[in-house]
Enzyme design. Sequence first.
Site, PDB file in Angstrom:
ATOM      1  N   ARG A 140       0.525  10.248   1.367  1.00  0.00           N
ATOM      2  CA  ARG A 140       0.976  11.196   2.388  1.00  0.00           C
ATOM      3  C   ARG A 140       2.079  12.126   1.890  1.00  0.00           C
ATOM      4  NH1 ARG A 140       1.485   6.951   7.450  1.00  0.00           N
ATOM      5  NH2 ARG A 140      -0.563   5.997   7.158  1.00  0.00           N
TER       6      ARG A 140
ATOM      7  N   GLU B  32       0.864  -1.176   0.000  1.00  0.00           N
ATOM      8  CA  GLU B  32       0.000   0.000   0.000  1.00  0.00           C
ATOM      9  C   GLU B  32       0.902   1.228   0.000  1.00  0.00           C
ATOM     10  OE1 GLU B  32      -2.495   2.525   3.317  1.00  0.00           O
ATOM     11  OE2 GLU B  32      -2.454   0.342   3.513  1.00  0.00           O
TER      12      GLU B  32
ATOM     13  N   LYS C 141     -10.715  -1.903   7.387  1.00  0.00           N
ATOM     14  CA  LYS C 141      -9.487  -1.650   8.147  1.00  0.00           C
ATOM     15  C   LYS C 141      -9.882  -1.110   9.517  1.00  0.00           C
ATOM     16  CE  LYS C 141      -6.765   2.130   7.499  1.00  0.00           C
ATOM     17  NZ  LYS C 141      -5.671   2.970   6.946  1.00  0.00           N
TER      18      LYS C 141
END
Length: 198
Positions: free
Chosen positions: A36, A32, A119
């Site tokens: 950011r 993943e 998640k």
Amino acid sequence: MTRILPVVVLDRADQAEPLGAALLAGGIDTMEITLRTAAGLDGIRRARSLDGVRVGAGSVLTPEHVDQVVDAGAEFIVCPGLSAAVVERARHHGVDILPGVATPTDLMAAVALGLDRVKLFPAGLLGGPAWIAALSAPFPGMRFVPSGGVTAANLADYLAIPAVDQVSGSWMVTRELIAGGDWDRVTALSARAVQNRD
């Protein structure tokens, strides 16, 4: 799909290919890459050039982000929270989505959207394995991917929960390891994670 999902923060897009190769060498075939940093999108594009690696996008917050990461080649999407608009945009594109939840209310919203895999974030601060075990009782069909506070030391505790089919973490892909190009260490830590050893 391995049961370990590395959460990757890239400072340079050209780190994506050697990182992906190091993960593969350690037995991890999924990564993943988060949004950011500015390198995230191009990192996804570069990582997609690797054979045998399933590349997803993390820190996806808006429907526009979904469009961008799908265009970059992301095969799945991970979010810190649950947004119906983001879920619908992912479905529009035909890509898997893993939205973040923290509470029973979040889980009810996920069920209403037809989701059966989420998640749990931030897992460590919410109560760790005990919280997942408690949540899974009233939501027996839900599968959890804990993220946030998962480490080599507590990995086995999370994986022992029947409702957990994968864990998400960054201890094998820290920014320091990536910045230093310490690919052998990434491979070694990945192999230990796959073997469920701290």
